[in-house]
Structures are given as C-alpha cells and as structure tokens.
Design a protein around this motif. Sequence first.
Motif, PDB file in Angstrom:
ATOM      1  N   LEU A 209       0.823  -1.210   0.000  1.00 23.52           N
ATOM      2  CA  LEU A 209       0.000   0.000   0.000  1.00 23.52           C
ATOM      3  C   LEU A 209       0.855   1.257   0.000  1.00 23.52           C
ATOM      4  O   LEU A 209       0.543   2.246  -0.682  1.00 23.52           O
ATOM      5  CB  LEU A 209      -0.928  -0.001   1.214  1.00 23.52           C
ATOM      6  CG  LEU A 209      -2.195  -0.866   1.101  1.00 23.52           C
ATOM      7  CD1 LEU A 209      -2.948  -0.875   2.419  1.00 23.52           C
ATOM      8  CD2 LEU A 209      -3.094  -0.366  -0.026  1.00 23.52           C
ATOM      9  N   LEU A 210       1.945   1.219   0.764  1.00 23.24           N
ATOM     10  CA  LEU A 210       2.864   2.357   0.757  1.00 23.24           C
ATOM     11  C   LEU A 210       3.489   2.518  -0.630  1.00 23.24           C
ATOM     12  O   LEU A 210       3.694   3.649  -1.096  1.00 23.24           O
ATOM     13  CB  LEU A 210       3.954   2.162   1.814  1.00 23.24           C
ATOM     14  CG  LEU A 210       3.477   2.192   3.267  1.00 23.24           C
ATOM     15  CD1 LEU A 210       4.644   1.872   4.219  1.00 23.24           C
ATOM     16  CD2 LEU A 210       2.885   3.554   3.619  1.00 23.24           C
ATOM     17  N   GLY A 211       3.785   1.381  -1.269  1.00 25.99           N
ATOM     18  CA  GLY A 211       4.299   1.448  -2.637  1.00 25.99           C
ATOM     19  C   GLY A 211       3.276   2.035  -3.593  1.00 25.99           C
ATOM     20  O   GLY A 211       3.626   2.806  -4.494  1.00 25.99           O
ATOM     21  N   ALA A 212       2.006   1.685  -3.387  1.00 24.28           N
ATOM     22  CA  ALA A 212       0.943   2.234  -4.233  1.00 24.28           C
ATOM     23  C   ALA A 212       0.819   3.745  -4.031  1.00 24.28           C
ATOM     24  O   ALA A 212       0.668   4.503  -5.000  1.00 24.28           O
ATOM     25  CB  ALA A 212      -0.382   1.542  -3.920  1.00 24.28           C
ATOM     26  N   ILE A 213       0.895   4.194  -2.773  1.00 26.36           N
ATOM     27  CA  ILE A 213       0.804   5.622  -2.478  1.00 26.36           C
ATOM     28  C   ILE A 213       1.984   6.370  -3.075  1.00 26.36           C
ATOM     29  O   ILE A 213       1.846   7.442  -3.676  1.00 26.36           O
ATOM     30  CB  ILE A 213       0.723   5.853  -0.958  1.00 26.36           C
ATOM     31  CG1 ILE A 213      -0.591   5.264  -0.409  1.00 26.36           C
ATOM     32  CG2 ILE A 213       0.820   7.346  -0.628  1.00 26.36           C
ATOM     33  CD1 ILE A 213      -0.676   5.253   1.101  1.00 26.36           C
ATOM     34  N   SER A 214       3.185   5.779  -2.931  1.00 26.29           N
ATOM     35  CA  SER A 214       4.379   6.404  -3.507  1.00 26.29           C
ATOM     36  C   SER A 214       4.269   6.491  -5.022  1.00 26.29           C
ATOM     37  O   SER A 214       4.599   7.522  -5.629  1.00 26.29           O
ATOM     38  CB  SER A 214       5.626   5.600  -3.111  1.00 26.29           C
ATOM     39  OG  SER A 214       5.782   5.548  -1.717  1.00 26.29           O
ATOM     40  N   ALA A 215       3.785   5.404  -5.646  1.00 30.95           N
ATOM     41  CA  ALA A 215       3.630   5.404  -7.096  1.00 30.95           C
ATOM     42  C   ALA A 215       2.574   6.425  -7.526  1.00 30.95           C
ATOM     43  O   ALA A 215       2.699   7.045  -8.590  1.00 30.95           O
ATOM     44  CB  ALA A 215       3.236   4.006  -7.579  1.00 30.95           C
TER      45      ALA A 215
END
Length: 485
Positions: A209-215
């Motif tokens: 989820l953090l990767g999704a937010i960063s992306a």
Amino acid sequence: MSWKSFMRSPAFTQNLATTIMMAFLGLYFGVSFIALGAASPHAITEMMPDVDGPIYFGRYFLYFTIYTFLTRLIFQNFGFKDLKQYILQKIPKSTLLHYILTKSAFNWINVMSLLGVIAYLISASFAEGYDMNLLNHGLALVGLIYASNYKAFLFDKQLSINKVATGSIIIVVILVNYLDYKGFIPLGDILEFIYSFLVLNIGTALLPLLGAISAYFLSYKTLSQIAYLEDTKTSETSISDVNIGSGLFARFGKAGKLMEMEVKLILRNKRARNMLYIVPFMGIYPLIIHGQGDQMGSMGWMMFVAIFCTGGYALTYGQLLLSWNSEHFDLLQTKMTSIKEIFQAKYFLQCILIICQTLPMLLWGFYKTEYFYLMPAMMFYNLGVVLFLYMLSASYNSKRVDTNKGAAMNYEGFSLALFLIIIPIMAIPVLIFYGANAFDHPFLGVFLIALIGLIGFVFHDKLINISVALFKKNRYKIGAAFRNK
C-alpha cells in the motif's frame, strides 16, 4: 459529472444494445473472478494438502500481478481525453490530475481483481485447515493491485510511443517464466518468499500500500510535467471527433467508431448473431474433447482445443472479415473512412474478443495443468498470426454475404481458400511444438509459438499495411463480388 457524461453518451443511450452486451460481459467476468477467488482455498486444501495454502495462493497472485501489469500497459487507457471536458472551467490542473489518478482506481482490472480478493478472503475464513491472518493478507493483496495500477502510469507515456519497448518487456517476462518453468531460475520460490515476507506482520503487509501511495504521487509528479492542454488536441475537434470521443471504443480513434458499428452489425443481423451461440459451447469444449478417451489428451489435441477456446468466435466471425460489410462496403470506402481504418477496426475488435474469451478459459488449468500456459500461448498465436492469415485471405478473395440469412447450412461467402487456410493455422503450432519436442524441449515449442504471435501482435500496424496493400491490388475484383447479388 463523469456519471452524467456516461449516462448521456451514445455508449449508454443510443447504443443500448452494445451497452447491454458489455454489461453482460462485465457480469460474466465479475462472477468468474468471484468464483475463482471463492474456490481457491478449498481447491488448494484438497488438491495440495502438503503446501502452505495462503502462501501458495500468494505466489500465484504475484504471477497474476505481473501479467495484469502488462495488460494495463497494452489496454488500460492512460490518455488525457478526460481533460477536454474541463478545459474551459476554472479547475486547477493539480485537481484534474488527481481526478485522473483517482478515477483509475475504479478501472475494470482493479474492480475484477478486488472482487476476486474479497471472495477469496471470505472463503478462506471458512475453509478448514486454511489458517491465515486475514488482515495481513487482505492489506497485502489490495496493496499489490493498486501498486501495479499506479506503477503502470510511470511506464505508459514512453511505452505508448515505443511499441518495441512494450513488446520487449512482455518478451522478457515470458522468457523469465520459461526459465522458471525449466528450473533454471527459481522464480516461483522467489515470489513465494516475497509474499511470505509481506504477510509476516502488519508493518510488512502495509508495504504494498505504501508502494501504491508512492507510485501515486510519483505518477502525479510525472503527469504534472508532461501533461499539457495540447495533449487533448482541442484545436482539431469536429462533429465526428466528438461522436467518436464519446463512444464505447473511443480510445481507438476513428477505428473505434467502426468497431461500434461492427458490434451493432453482430447484434442486429441474424447470421452474425447466431454465431454468438458458439460461445457457451466453447466453455465446455475441453470437457467434451477429453471425455472421448486418452487419445484426445495428447499435446496436439490440447493445442487445437486452446486455439479454438481462445479465439473460436473471433475466428469464426473473422473468416468472413470483409464480407460482413459487403452490402455497404462502397459507402464505407467513399464516405466514411479509409480501408486501413476498416482493417484496424476489424483487428482491434477481434483482439478484444480473443482476450475476453481467454480469461475464463484459464480456469481449465485446474482440470489439465497444461492449459495454464497453453491458453495464453494460443491467445498470442491467435492475436499475432491467425488474425493476419484471415486478413490476408480477405484481402485476396472476399465474397458477398447476406447477413439476414441464418447460419445453418449457409455457406454464402465461403470459398475453398477459407477451408484451406485452416491447414496452416492448425499445422504451424503443432509442427513447432513437435519439432522442439524432438530435441527434448517441448515447452520451448510452446514458448516459440507464443513469441511468434507476440511479435505479430506488437507489429500489427505493419502487418495491417501488408493486408491493405494486397487489398488495393484486388479491390476491383472484391468490389464487383460484393455488388453481385
């Protein structure tokens, strides 16, 4: 406002039959994803009792994430057409970009994936011997879906103008999977280890989820640098452009308008519509074939089944590629569009049919595991080879068809060439497979078949140009055949 735009557009109001068909397909695939997700915990527990079920599922979900990422690059619309309806309004550019990124969360790939994940989590909570932390697994699975979605934004702008790069990425993924299958690299074990790490605790489960937010924010920053009002091409709008832009297949440009007309032709004319009845038959075709005895379980038969299951309707309809429009072909050429746009519309529509038909057919992999890789391989073969064989055939010799006649015992429009072309369609993959099998590398044959199809799919525009050039040499003969009642 987007909802009102959809409700008022021709895709919903004027093309009601098309809307109903797409709603039926959406319902069909939604139910398929839900059924697959709900059945997975019980199937894994019964068929592979010695494996860690949740981790084993996560391993193949990561495979699924890789392939849906590639699907997004090819089919998901990351254009800026949604901006044009807000150009004259006092809305900040940042708000528009956030709107585009947020709207993508409801893309059909995400919705279908979420339905499957929810069904899986609910089913897993009731499956005996299937112990898992629902919160950790749920966060990880949802995070992977949206990380894939927003990472696709980062690739799309460059890849949309560089099809060779797109094709190279797909080839690399297929090659890695081939090396994994042959045991040269432990990709499956690596993915299993990654998923085990992600669901270890609440902190690691939040990483996707953090990767999704960063992306998301990296995509926003990228879009803010490359997205300009010029991308909407407002200076070139016309009545026909507006109509095309509001249709179901708007992203295909002028060819999209012809695709909508082709769908109407299928639904409104008896012979083309009757061919739709073949679709339910294809769903049970493997069971019929393999129920005839062990001799039907050879790889040659399974390849034939996979070709038919992944492209049965498109290929049956594609045999009479130009003939379906014989009654109004002169109008298409002189008043509406170019012959290349006609070929593009035919090709894109059949691609959509083949891909939509392939997805549920992957479920036959639980019946015979070979179908897990045969179905995608034959899908690419249909997309990149078979469709162009039919296009070349149509460019050389097409005959008039009365679309209002029934399909039963009706051979109008068919010629000897259409029957003879079945020979190379079926022979090419079989020869490649058994040629590789002679050197003790059977899976290499399947890989080569998929690779040849993929190359044809990536360079479809050049192959369409070849078909168009052949048609132009025969246009007078074909035109006369279309006018001969």
